[in-house]
Scaffold this motif. Structure first.
Motif, PDB file in Angstrom:
ATOM      1  N   GLY A  18       0.796  -1.223   0.000  1.00  0.00           N
ATOM      2  CA  GLY A  18       0.000   0.000   0.000  1.00  0.00           C
ATOM      3  C   GLY A  18       0.819   1.258   0.000  1.00  0.00           C
ATOM      4  N   GLU A  20       2.781   3.686  -1.841  1.00  0.00           N
ATOM      5  CA  GLU A  20       3.026   4.061  -3.232  1.00  0.00           C
ATOM      6  C   GLU A  20       4.030   5.205  -3.354  1.00  0.00           C
ATOM      7  OE1 GLU A  20       1.975   2.015  -5.233  1.00  0.00           O
ATOM      8  OE2 GLU A  20       0.490   1.012  -3.977  1.00  0.00           O
ATOM      9  N   THR A  47      -5.429  -5.428   4.322  1.00  0.00           N
ATOM     10  CA  THR A  47      -4.108  -5.217   3.738  1.00  0.00           C
ATOM     11  C   THR A  47      -3.607  -6.483   3.077  1.00  0.00           C
ATOM     12  OG1 THR A  47      -3.660  -3.653   5.528  1.00  0.00           O
ATOM     13  CG2 THR A  47      -1.798  -4.320   4.176  1.00  0.00           C
ATOM     14  N   GLU A  50      -5.192  -6.805  -0.194  1.00  0.00           N
ATOM     15  CA  GLU A  50      -4.564  -5.885  -1.142  1.00  0.00           C
ATOM     16  C   GLU A  50      -3.283  -6.484  -1.709  1.00  0.00           C
ATOM     17  OE1 GLU A  50      -2.792  -1.292  -1.343  1.00  0.00           O
ATOM     18  OE2 GLU A  50      -3.848  -2.005   0.445  1.00  0.00           O
ATOM     19  N   THR A  54      -2.810  -6.947  -5.723  1.00  0.00           N
ATOM     20  CA  THR A  54      -1.985  -5.954  -6.425  1.00  0.00           C
ATOM     21  C   THR A  54      -0.545  -6.389  -6.677  1.00  0.00           C
ATOM     22  OG1 THR A  54      -1.347  -4.855  -4.344  1.00  0.00           O
ATOM     23  CG2 THR A  54      -3.375  -4.089  -5.432  1.00  0.00           C
TER      24      THR A  54
END
Length: 308
Positions: A18, A20, A47, A50, A54
């Motif tokens: 997370g 970025e 999380t 995620e 991703t």
């Protein structure tokens, strides 16, 4: 106390899921991915989801599991392990897991609620490294694992059951074993009978580094090590962080030869200046760490480095 989250693990820089800020986004195999929720909120599952959505999980080599909620909530202790086991088919390249990257501002080490971590080794038969921080509720079962090369338990008190289970395991590839034994106040209740199977080394044929550290019984540890069969094949020995005194050092000096070692770590000790000199003189060709000398006066209480 541990005040900083891991910045490197398994030879890789740690990257927060997370986050970025880092551009360009690192490739999945180039970093150790840190998965963490909030200190008190149950955000870990989000999380972790995620991460699965991703990141190219098939290429991930290392995972760092941080806060999964309030460390004292025993109901949450199984959450990260359960998610990792369920997702195991998604991580065919995973080599290393660090479980419990809490710092003291989030939880003292002895308050981190853990559970049985053995299922991680069953779910990941190719895992090369497992690090666990926290001893509250920690359990480990004797296991056969062909790939594991590094096993570390960071605790302020390592239960004797866990120590015995490590000694009863068959870990033919294990080269690095590190146990923070801790204090009985935090379930660190192991003794010579519990350490004996490890020191015999029958299930650890490849072991080259042994750490029996952070013990309030460090003199007893040193005495046991002094005659232990496994020592002859070690390259490095770590008896740091504990309450080692002249008595323990004397046992080391009068026991089996240690001159074959490349490194002997006795940092954070209660040795007198005279004994420190004897150790250095006897092991002149060994890299000996005698830093962080504590007050060795008989009238002062001796403390291990990491407890609460």
């Amino acid at each position: 106390m541990i005040h900083q989250h891991l910045t490197e693990f398994h030879g890789l820089p740690v990257h927060e899921v997370g986050d970025e800020v880092t551009e360009p986004r690192p490739l999945a195999a180039e970093v150790a991915w840190r998965v963490a929720g909030d200190d008190f909120d149950d955000e870990f599952e989000e999380t972790f989801a995620e991460l699965l959505e991703t990141v190219d999980c098939a290429a991930v080599r290392a995972l760092v599991v941080g806060t999964w909620g309030w460390a004292h909530d025993d109901r949450r202790a199984d959450v990260p392990i359960g998610l990792l086991i369920e997702a195991a088919p998604r991580f065919p390249a995973l080599e290393a897991i660090f479980l419990g990257d809490y710092v003291s501002e989030e939880s003292e080490i002895s308050w981190i609620g853990q559970s049985d971590v053995t299922p991680l080794l069953t779910a990941y038969p190719r895992l090369k490294r497992l690090d666990v921080r926290g001893g509250d509720g920690l359990a480990f079962q004797a296991v056969d694992h062909a790939a594991l090369e590094t096993l570390r338990f960071e605790t302020g008190g390592l239960p004797a059951d866990v120590v015995r289970a490590v000694g009863a395991s068959t870990l033919p590839a294990l080269r690095h074993l590190e146990l923070w034994l801790g204090t009985e106040n935090y379930s660190g209740d192991s003794g010579p009978d519990d350490w004996a199977p490890i020191l015999a080394g029958r299930g650890l044929p490849a072991l080259r580094h042994l750490g029996l550290q952070d013990s309030e019984r460090q003199d007893d540890v040193a005495t046991a090590v002094a005659t232990a069969p496994i020592v002859a094949r070690l390259e490095s020995l770590d008896l740091s962080m504990g309450t080692l005194s002249d008595a323990g050092a004397e046992a080391l000096l009068t026991g089996q030869p240690l001159t074959h070692l490349k490194r002997l770590n006795l940092r954070h000790h209660y040795l007198s200046a005279e004994m420190s000199k004897r150790v250095l003189d006897a092991l002149a060709d060994v890299e000996v760490d005698l830093s962080d000398e504590q007050d060795f006066s008989e009238h002062n209480w001796r403390y291990i480095e990491v407890s609460e």
